[in-house]
Design a protein around this motif. Structure first.
Motif, short mmCIF file in Angstrom:
data_model
loop_
_atom_site.label_atom_id
_atom_site.label_comp_id
_atom_site.label_asym_id
_atom_site.label_seq_id
_atom_site.Cartn_x
_atom_site.Cartn_y
_atom_site.Cartn_z
N MET A 1 0.88 -21.84 -15.11
CA MET A 1 0.54 -22.37 -16.42
C MET A 1 0.81 -23.87 -16.52
N ILE A 2 1.87 -24.31 -15.87
CA ILE A 2 2.24 -25.72 -15.95
C ILE A 2 1.50 -26.55 -14.91
N ILE A 3 1.36 -26.02 -13.70
CA ILE A 3 0.87 -26.82 -12.59
C ILE A 3 -0.65 -26.95 -12.57
N ILE A 4 -1.39 -25.90 -12.94
CA ILE A 4 -2.85 -25.96 -12.88
C ILE A 4 -3.41 -27.12 -13.71
N PRO A 5 -2.99 -27.30 -14.99
CA PRO A 5 -3.51 -28.46 -15.73
C PRO A 5 -3.16 -29.80 -15.08
N ILE A 6 -1.96 -29.89 -14.50
CA ILE A 6 -1.55 -31.14 -13.85
C ILE A 6 -2.43 -31.42 -12.64
N VAL A 7 -2.73 -30.37 -11.87
CA VAL A 7 -3.58 -30.53 -10.69
C VAL A 7 -4.98 -30.97 -11.11
N VAL A 8 -5.54 -30.35 -12.13
CA VAL A 8 -6.89 -30.70 -12.58
C VAL A 8 -6.94 -32.15 -13.05
N THR B 1 -4.93 -34.57 -12.21
CA THR B 1 -4.72 -35.46 -11.06
C THR B 1 -6.00 -35.63 -10.26
N ILE B 2 -6.72 -34.53 -10.03
CA ILE B 2 -7.97 -34.62 -9.26
C ILE B 2 -8.98 -35.52 -9.96
N LEU B 3 -9.12 -35.36 -11.28
CA LEU B 3 -10.10 -36.14 -12.03
C LEU B 3 -9.68 -37.59 -12.21
N ALA C 1 -7.29 -39.35 -10.42
CA ALA C 1 -6.62 -40.00 -9.28
C ALA C 1 -6.99 -41.47 -9.11
N PRO C 2 -8.29 -41.84 -9.18
CA PRO C 2 -8.61 -43.27 -9.02
C PRO C 2 -8.00 -44.14 -10.11
N LEU C 3 -7.99 -43.63 -11.35
CA LEU C 3 -7.42 -44.41 -12.45
C LEU C 3 -5.90 -44.52 -12.32
N ILE C 4 -5.26 -43.42 -11.89
CA ILE C 4 -3.80 -43.42 -11.74
C ILE C 4 -3.38 -44.45 -10.69
N LEU C 5 -4.07 -44.45 -9.55
CA LEU C 5 -3.70 -45.35 -8.47
C LEU C 5 -4.12 -46.80 -8.75
N ARG C 6 -5.18 -46.98 -9.54
CA ARG C 6 -5.63 -48.35 -9.84
C ARG C 6 -4.61 -49.10 -10.69
N VAL C 7 -3.74 -48.36 -11.34
CA VAL C 7 -2.66 -49.00 -12.10
C VAL C 7 -1.83 -49.90 -11.19
N PHE C 8 -1.66 -49.49 -9.93
CA PHE C 8 -0.86 -50.27 -8.99
C PHE C 8 -1.66 -51.36 -8.31
N GLY C 9 -2.99 -51.27 -8.36
CA GLY C 9 -3.84 -52.27 -7.74
C GLY C 9 -5.09 -51.63 -7.17
N ALA C 10 -6.15 -52.42 -7.01
CA ALA C 10 -7.42 -51.88 -6.54
C ALA C 10 -7.30 -51.27 -5.15
N GLY C 11 -6.50 -51.90 -4.28
CA GLY C 11 -6.34 -51.39 -2.92
C GLY C 11 -5.74 -50.00 -2.88
N LEU D 1 -8.46 -40.16 -2.16
CA LEU D 1 -8.76 -38.88 -1.51
C LEU D 1 -7.48 -38.17 -1.08
N LEU D 2 -6.52 -38.92 -0.56
CA LEU D 2 -5.25 -38.31 -0.14
C LEU D 2 -4.55 -37.65 -1.32
N LEU D 3 -4.47 -38.33 -2.45
CA LEU D 3 -3.81 -37.76 -3.62
C LEU D 3 -4.55 -36.52 -4.11
N GLN D 4 -5.88 -36.54 -4.10
CA GLN D 4 -6.64 -35.38 -4.55
C GLN D 4 -6.42 -34.17 -3.63
N LEU D 5 -6.41 -34.41 -2.33
CA LEU D 5 -6.18 -33.32 -1.38
C LEU D 5 -4.79 -32.72 -1.55
N MET D 6 -3.79 -33.58 -1.74
CA MET D 6 -2.43 -33.09 -1.91
C MET D 6 -2.29 -32.32 -3.22
N ALA D 7 -3.00 -32.75 -4.26
CA ALA D 7 -2.94 -32.04 -5.54
C ALA D 7 -3.51 -30.63 -5.40
#
Length: 448
Positions: A322-329, A331-333, A335-345, A352-358
Motif C-alpha cells: 500500500m505504501i510502496i506501490i504509489p511511491i514506485v509509480v 518515481t517512474i513517472l 524520475a527525470p524531474l526528480i534528478l533534474r533538480v540536481f542538474g541536467a547531467g 533509466l537507472l532510477l526507474q529500473l531500481m524503482a
C-alpha cells in the motif's frame, strides 16, 4: 439513510485517521511505520544535502565525495549489516543479556570493518584514481575512524527497533540530517576538496553519544525489567553465532547491490560520471529500504510472538505494498524531474537507472517479507541460500551487462535478479502467509 455528499470526505478522513491510530497501537505497524518514516526523512534530507553539494562543490569533488562515502559504508557494513537480522531476532528474547548482546555486536562490527578498511588502504592503487585522496597517514586514519563510527551508527536503528522503540529512529535521523547539511555548507569554503566526506561522518560521531546514553541508561534497562519474568530459556550466544553463520552470507546480497557494486563502478568510471550514477543509485536504494523496514519490524514481532507470524506476515505485506506501490509509480513517472533538480547531467545520465531500481522494489517486497519470516523462525540455511543466490545474480548480471549498458547495467541486473528470486520463493512465501497459528510459545508484549 446515507450521509450528505459533502460529509463523505470528512467521514473517510476520520476513518483513515482511526485506522492509523489502531495501527500505531500494534507494535508491528508502529515499528514498521517509524522505520518507514525514518526512510522518508532520510530521503528528503538526503535530497536536500546532495542538492546543496551539487551547487557548492565541483562536479569532480561531488563524485569523489560520494565514492569515498560508499567505500566507507561498504567496510562499515561488512559485519554490521550481518548483525541487523540477528539483533532484530535476539534482542526481544535476550532478557538480562541484552546489553552484552548489543555491545558485542558493536565491538565485532567495528573491529572487522576497520580491519577490512585497512586492507583497502594498503591496496589503494588497485582501486583507481578516484580513491587516491585517501593516501597518506592522516586521510587514512580518518577513513578508519569513520568506518568504526558508521559501524555503530548502522546498528543503532535496528537496536531501537528490536527494543520496540523505533519511534526514536526518525528523531535521530532528523537531527543527524540537519547538522550534516549545516556542516556541508560551512565546509564548502573551509574544506572544499573533502568537505562532503567530513560533513557526512562528523555528525554521525556526534549522534552516537546521546543515542547510546538513551539506550543503555533507559531503554535497555526497561526492556530487561519487562521481560525478566517471562519463562523463556536463557540466551545462548552459541545460538546467535549459528544464526550469524547462516544469515551473514545472505547479507552479501545487500552489500553487493547497495555498497560493493557502487565501489566497483567508481573504479571503472571518472568522478563526474560516478556522481551521476551515485545520485540515481542512492534514491533507488532508499525506495528499496522501505521494503526492508516493514520486514525488520516483522522479524522483531515474529521473535516476540511466533504464534502470529502468518497473520503478521500477511498484514505486513499488505501495508508494505500500500505504501510502496504509489511511491514506485511516482518515481517512474517523475524520475527525470526528480534528478533534474540536481542538474541536467543527473537527469540525462541517471533517469533509466532510477526507474529500473524503482520497479525492482516490487519483487523485493516479496523477498524481504519472506526473509524476515525465515529469520523469525530461525531458518538460517534457507535464508542464506536465498540471499547468496540473489547476490551472485546481481553481481554477475552487472559485470556481464556493464560493457554494453554502462551504469544502467546495475538497474537491469537488480530487476532481473529480484524477479527471478521472487518467482522461486513465491511457493514458500505463500505457505508462510497461509501457515495459520503455531503452538510455539511467545514472548510477552510488555516492552511495547
Amino acid at each position: 439513510m446515507s450521509a450528505p455528499v459533502g460529509e463523505r470526505p470528512t467521514g473517510r478522513l476520520s476513518g483513515m485517521w482511526q485506522g492509523l491510530l489502531r495501527d500505531l497501537r500494534n507494535p508491528l505497524f508502529r515499528n514498521g511505520y517509524a522505520l518507514m518514516a525514518n526512510t522518508a526523512i532520510t530521503a528528503v534530507l538526503g535530497m536536500g544535502y546532495w542538492w546543496l553539494a551539487a551547487q557548492l562543490y565541483d562536479p569532480a569533488d561531488f563524485g569523489r565525495g560520494q565514492a569515498v562515502i560508499t567505500a566507507m559504508r561498504l567496510f562499515a557494513s561488512l559485519t554490521a549489516l550481518g548483525f541487523v537480522g540477528a539483533l532484530a531476532k535476539f534482542i526481544p528474547v535476550a532478557g538480562r543479556h541484552t546489553p552484552k548482546l548489543i555491545v558485542r555486536a558493536y565491538v565485532i562490527a567495528g573491529a572487522t570493518g576497520v580491519v577490512a578498511a585497512l586492507g583497502f588502504l594498503i591496496t589503494l592503487p588497485w582501486w583507481g584514481p578516484t580513491y587516491a585522496t585517501l593516501g597518506g597517514f592522516g586521510p587514512g586514519l580518518f577513513f578508519l575512524a569513520s568506518v568504526l563510527v558508521w559501524s555503530v551508527f548502522t546498528l543503532e536503528d535496528v537496536t531501537l527497533a528490536g527494543l520496540r522503540k523505533a519511534t526514536w529512529v526518525p528523531v535521530n535521523s532528523l537531527g543527524y540530517g540537519l547538522v550534516k547539511m549545516a556542516m556541508l555548507v560551512g565546509l564548502a569554503f573551509a574544506l572544499p576538496d573533502d568537505g562532503i566526506f567530513v560533513s557526512w561522518i562528523i555528525p554521525a560521531a556526534m549522534a552516537l553519544i546521546p543515542i547510546n546514553i538513551l539506550l543503555f541508561r533507559k531503554v535497555v534497562p526497561r526492556h530487561v525489567r519487562q521481560t525478566e519474568t517471562v519463562t523463556t530459556r536463557p540466551l545462548d550466544f552459541r545460538e546467535v553465532g549459528r544464526f550469524l553463520s547462516g544469515d551473514y552470507p545472505g547479507t552479501l546480497s545487500i552489500l553487493a547491490s547497495v555498497y560493493l557494486i557502487p565501489v566497483l563502478i567508481a573504479a571503472r568510471v571518472d568522478e563526474v560520471t560516478f556522481g551521476y550514477f551515485s545520485m540515481a543509485h542512492t534514491l533507488g536504494s532508499l525506495i528499496e529500504l522501505l521494503a526492508m523496514n516493514m520486514a525488520t519490524s516483522l522479524t522483531v514481532e515474529g521473535s516476540f510472538d511466533r504464534d502470529r507470524l502468518a497473520s503478521n506476515s500477511r498484514r505486513a505485506l499488505r501495508r508494505a505494498f500500500m505504501i510502496i506501490i504509489p511511491i514506485v509509480v511516482v518515481t517512474i513517472l517523475a524520475a527525470p524531474l526528480i534528478l533534474r533538480v540536481f542538474g541536467a547531467g543527473f537527469a540525462d545520465q541517471g533517469t533509466l537507472l532510477l526507474q529500473l531500481m524503482a520497479v525492482a522494489v516490487l519483487p523485493r517486497v516479496l523477498i524481504e517479507i519472506y526473509l524476515s519470516g525465515l529469520r523469525a523462525m530461525g531458518q538460517a540455511r534457507r535464508l542464506a541460500l536465498v540471499q547468496v543466490c540473489l547476490a551472485v545474480l546481481v553481481l554477475t548480471g552487472t559485470l556481464l551487462l556493464f560493457p554494453g549498458a554502462g551504469m544502467n547495467s546495475v538497474g537491469y541486473a537488480l530487476l532481473l535478479s529480484e524477479l527471478l528470486i521472487a518467482a522461486l520463493i513465491f511457493p514458500g512465501l505463500r505457505k508462510m502467509l497461509n501457515g495459520g497459528e503455531t503452538s510455539q510459545s511467545s514472548v510477552t508484549a510488555g516492552s511495547a
